[in-house]
Motif scaffolding. Sequence first.
Motif, PDB file in Angstrom:
ATOM      1  N   ILE A 154     -12.765   6.265  -0.991  1.00  0.00           N
ATOM      2  CA  ILE A 154     -11.421   6.248  -0.718  1.00  0.00           C
ATOM      3  C   ILE A 154     -10.610   5.552  -1.850  1.00  0.00           C
ATOM      4  O   ILE A 154     -11.057   4.476  -2.431  1.00  0.00           O
ATOM      5  CB  ILE A 154     -10.986   5.183   0.564  1.00  0.00           C
ATOM      6  N   SER A 214      -7.269   3.816  -2.881  1.00  0.00           N
ATOM      7  CA  SER A 214      -5.851   3.409  -2.406  1.00  0.00           C
ATOM      8  C   SER A 214      -5.088   2.857  -3.522  1.00  0.00           C
ATOM      9  O   SER A 214      -5.509   2.552  -4.547  1.00  0.00           O
ATOM     10  CB  SER A 214      -6.181   2.024  -1.643  1.00  0.00           C
ATOM     11  N   LYS A 230     -14.290   1.933   2.171  1.00  0.00           N
ATOM     12  CA  LYS A 230     -13.794   1.662   3.562  1.00  0.00           C
ATOM     13  C   LYS A 230     -11.948   1.329   3.348  1.00  0.00           C
ATOM     14  O   LYS A 230     -11.801   0.943   2.121  1.00  0.00           O
ATOM     15  CB  LYS A 230     -14.072   0.700   4.466  1.00  0.00           C
ATOM     16  N   PRO A 231     -11.223   1.358   4.187  1.00  0.00           N
ATOM     17  CA  PRO A 231      -9.814   1.039   3.870  1.00  0.00           C
ATOM     18  C   PRO A 231      -9.618  -0.602   3.518  1.00  0.00           C
ATOM     19  O   PRO A 231     -10.540  -1.243   4.276  1.00  0.00           O
ATOM     20  CB  PRO A 231      -9.191   1.336   5.402  1.00  0.00           C
ATOM     21  N   SER A 236      -8.934  10.367   0.465  1.00  0.00           N
ATOM     22  CA  SER A 236     -10.314  10.174   0.711  1.00  0.00           C
ATOM     23  C   SER A 236     -11.059  11.476  -0.123  1.00  0.00           C
ATOM     24  O   SER A 236     -10.569  12.487  -0.385  1.00  0.00           O
ATOM     25  CB  SER A 236     -10.908  10.551   1.819  1.00  0.00           C
ATOM     26  N   LEU A 247       0.897  -1.272   0.045  1.00  0.00           N
ATOM     27  CA  LEU A 247      -0.237  -0.116  -0.145  1.00  0.00           C
ATOM     28  C   LEU A 247       0.930   1.318  -0.049  1.00  0.00           C
ATOM     29  O   LEU A 247       1.688   1.453   0.883  1.00  0.00           O
ATOM     30  CB  LEU A 247      -1.030   0.011   1.182  1.00  0.00           C
ATOM     31  N   ILE A 286      -3.201   6.611   0.426  1.00  0.00           N
ATOM     32  CA  ILE A 286      -4.756   6.471   0.549  1.00  0.00           C
ATOM     33  C   ILE A 286      -5.065   7.871   0.351  1.00  0.00           C
ATOM     34  O   ILE A 286      -4.853   8.930   0.961  1.00  0.00           O
ATOM     35  CB  ILE A 286      -5.416   5.891   1.767  1.00  0.00           C
ATOM     36  N   ASP A 322      -7.218  -3.926   2.417  1.00  0.00           N
ATOM     37  CA  ASP A 322      -5.899  -4.432   2.415  1.00  0.00           C
ATOM     38  C   ASP A 322      -5.302  -4.821   1.036  1.00  0.00           C
ATOM     39  O   ASP A 322      -4.023  -5.168   0.573  1.00  0.00           O
ATOM     40  CB  ASP A 322      -5.759  -5.919   3.351  1.00  0.00           C
TER      41      ASP A 322
END
Length: 126
Positions: free
Chosen positions: A46, A48, A70-71, A39, A34, A37, A73
Amino acid sequence: MKSKITIISLSLIIVMYLAFKGFIHILSSSNYKLNSIKSASNTKFIVSEFESLSEAGHAPYGKHLTLSKKPIDTPSEGHIIYAGYCLNLEYSWLSNNRIQVNCRTDKPENPVSLSKTAYGIVVEYN
């Protein structure tokens, strides 16, 4: 007695399944790094930026921009709006419903994957 053995067997199967799913999640998230990020100003979405560390996926060893609520992985947890090879990838929210992607590259096949819209948000590519 028989029902107790059945309950124990089912419990073991569920635990083994959950352990396997956790192991797969750890393996898949280790294939990406990552980088950043950003927003939207209304914070509903978001973007990423991920960098692929493997040969599999949309752009082997490439960059990925993923839109999500949302965040996340891994890129597969959201909607991949860009995948390709960039020497310098830049992106910004122009408004709550517009994202601009800029990519400096020397690869003629770039971008490998690009969405024009996602969740009603327009993606502009330069």
